[in-house]
Design a protein around this motif. Structure first.
Motif, short mmCIF file in Angstrom:
data_model
loop_
_atom_site.label_atom_id
_atom_site.label_comp_id
_atom_site.label_asym_id
_atom_site.label_seq_id
_atom_site.Cartn_x
_atom_site.Cartn_y
_atom_site.Cartn_z
N THR A 40 0.76 -1.25 0.06
CA THR A 40 0.00 0.04 0.06
C THR A 40 0.94 1.21 0.08
OG1 THR A 40 -1.75 -1.21 1.14
CG2 THR A 40 -1.79 1.26 1.22
N GLU A 41 1.94 1.39 0.81
CA GLU A 41 3.14 2.40 0.85
C GLU A 41 3.53 2.55 -0.52
OE1 GLU A 41 7.01 3.75 3.10
OE2 GLU A 41 6.46 1.75 3.29
N GLU A 42 4.08 1.58 -1.20
CA GLU A 42 4.55 1.85 -2.62
C GLU A 42 3.55 2.39 -3.48
OE1 GLU A 42 7.88 -1.71 -2.16
OE2 GLU A 42 6.15 -2.42 -2.76
N ALA A 43 2.21 1.62 -3.46
CA ALA A 43 1.32 2.22 -4.44
C ALA A 43 0.93 3.51 -4.25
CB ALA A 43 0.05 1.11 -4.07
N HIS A 44 0.94 4.16 -2.84
CA HIS A 44 0.83 5.57 -2.91
C HIS A 44 1.82 6.35 -3.29
CE1 HIS A 44 -3.05 5.38 -0.30
NE2 HIS A 44 -2.37 4.56 0.40
N ALA A 45 3.15 5.95 -3.03
CA ALA A 45 4.39 6.59 -3.59
C ALA A 45 4.13 6.62 -5.28
CB ALA A 45 5.46 5.89 -3.23
N LEU A 46 3.87 5.42 -5.77
CA LEU A 46 3.94 5.59 -7.25
C LEU A 46 2.70 6.17 -7.77
CD1 LEU A 46 4.39 1.77 -7.53
CD2 LEU A 46 5.92 3.51 -8.27
N ALA A 47 1.61 6.14 -7.19
CA ALA A 47 0.28 7.08 -7.68
C ALA A 47 0.77 8.60 -7.40
CB ALA A 47 -0.64 6.85 -6.57
N SER A 48 1.42 8.96 -6.55
CA SER A 48 1.92 10.54 -6.48
C SER A 48 2.81 10.96 -7.60
CB SER A 48 2.71 10.73 -5.22
OG SER A 48 4.29 10.04 -5.33
N ARG A 49 3.26 9.91 -8.38
CA ARG A 49 4.01 10.31 -9.72
C ARG A 49 3.13 10.60 -10.73
NH1 ARG A 49 7.18 13.19 -8.68
NH2 ARG A 49 7.95 13.00 -6.74
N LEU A 50 2.12 10.03 -10.73
CA LEU A 50 0.97 10.11 -11.85
C LEU A 50 0.10 11.01 -11.61
CD1 LEU A 50 0.23 6.06 -12.24
CD2 LEU A 50 1.85 7.71 -13.63
N SER A 51 -0.09 11.71 -10.50
CA SER A 51 -1.07 12.55 -10.15
C SER A 51 -0.81 14.03 -9.67
CB SER A 51 -2.07 12.31 -8.85
OG SER A 51 -1.33 11.93 -7.85
N SER A 52 0.68 14.11 -9.52
CA SER A 52 1.14 15.30 -9.02
C SER A 52 1.00 16.15 -10.44
CB SER A 52 2.82 15.35 -8.69
OG SER A 52 3.44 14.72 -9.79
N PRO A 53 0.99 17.68 -10.00
CA PRO A 53 1.04 18.61 -11.05
C PRO A 53 2.10 18.71 -11.89
CG PRO A 53 0.28 19.59 -8.88
CD PRO A 53 0.93 18.30 -8.59
N GLY A 54 1.90 18.66 -13.10
CA GLY A 54 3.13 18.51 -14.12
C GLY A 54 3.80 17.63 -14.14
N ALA A 55 3.16 16.29 -13.64
CA ALA A 55 3.94 14.92 -13.82
C ALA A 55 4.03 14.86 -15.13
CB ALA A 55 3.01 14.24 -13.25
N CYS A 56 3.27 14.84 -16.16
CA CYS A 56 3.26 14.77 -17.57
C CYS A 56 2.09 14.89 -18.03
CB CYS A 56 3.96 13.32 -17.89
SG CYS A 56 2.85 11.90 -17.56
N ASP A 57 2.19 15.25 -19.48
CA ASP A 57 0.98 15.58 -20.02
C ASP A 57 0.21 14.23 -20.54
OD1 ASP A 57 1.96 14.78 -22.36
OD2 ASP A 57 2.53 16.77 -23.08
N ARG A 58 -0.99 14.14 -20.90
CA ARG A 58 -1.81 13.02 -21.24
C ARG A 58 -0.99 12.20 -22.18
NH1 ARG A 58 -6.81 10.80 -20.55
NH2 ARG A 58 -7.55 9.56 -21.92
N ALA A 59 -0.58 12.89 -23.09
CA ALA A 59 0.12 12.06 -24.34
C ALA A 59 1.36 11.43 -23.76
CB ALA A 59 0.34 13.00 -25.65
N GLY A 60 2.13 12.01 -23.04
CA GLY A 60 3.42 11.41 -22.51
C GLY A 60 3.08 10.29 -21.59
N ARG A 61 2.05 10.49 -20.82
CA ARG A 61 1.51 9.38 -19.83
C ARG A 61 1.02 8.02 -20.52
NH1 ARG A 61 -0.97 12.47 -16.47
NH2 ARG A 61 -3.02 12.32 -17.62
N ASP A 62 0.22 8.40 -21.79
CA ASP A 62 -0.20 7.41 -22.60
C ASP A 62 0.86 6.59 -23.37
OD1 ASP A 62 -2.81 8.03 -21.88
OD2 ASP A 62 -3.27 9.20 -23.98
N ARG A 63 1.88 7.42 -23.62
CA ARG A 63 3.12 6.65 -24.33
C ARG A 63 3.75 5.74 -23.19
NH1 ARG A 63 6.76 11.41 -26.46
NH2 ARG A 63 8.11 9.64 -27.02
N LEU A 64 3.92 6.25 -22.12
CA LEU A 64 4.70 5.17 -21.03
C LEU A 64 3.76 4.20 -20.85
CD1 LEU A 64 6.98 5.11 -19.28
CD2 LEU A 64 5.69 6.23 -17.52
N ARG A 65 2.36 4.33 -20.69
CA ARG A 65 1.36 3.15 -20.26
C ARG A 65 1.30 2.32 -21.55
NH1 ARG A 65 -3.30 6.80 -17.98
NH2 ARG A 65 -2.55 7.02 -15.98
N GLY A 66 1.74 2.78 -22.74
CA GLY A 66 1.76 1.91 -23.87
C GLY A 66 2.82 0.98 -23.67
N ARG A 67 3.99 1.40 -23.45
CA ARG A 67 5.02 0.56 -23.08
C ARG A 67 4.83 -0.60 -22.03
NH1 ARG A 67 7.13 4.24 -26.00
NH2 ARG A 67 9.01 4.25 -27.11
#
Length: 78
Positions: A40-67
């Motif tokens: 749970t602690e790791e999940a929260h830490a990882l989620a913070s990278r996806l939801s922080s302001p300026g983490a990445c734009d939608r297209a960049g996030r989609d490219r990373l998720r696609g990989r």
């Protein structure tokens, strides 16, 4: 928290659309090095990278998720 998660989180925001393929590949490799299940602690830490302001734009996030889409769904352990 495992070192693989700490490294991914410490490396900062996910790449944005302007990032190089090398940067995206590097971050994807970091993410894929994190084995399941995550705590749970790791999940929260990882989620913070996806939801922080300026983490990445939608297209960049989609490219990373696609990989990372080749992996099976993750499970979180208590």
């Amino acid at each position: 928290m495992r070192s693989e998660v700490q490294i991914f989180v410490a490396d900062g925001p996910l790449p944005d659309w302007e990032s190089t393929e090398e940067e995206i590949d590097r971050r994807c490799d970091q993410l894929m090095a994190i084995t399941k299940p995550v705590t749970t602690e790791e999940a929260h830490a990882l989620a913070s990278r996806l939801s922080s302001p300026g983490a990445c734009d939608r297209a960049g996030r989609d490219r990373l998720r696609g990989r990372a889409a080749v992996s099976s769904p993750s499970y979180v352990s208590g």
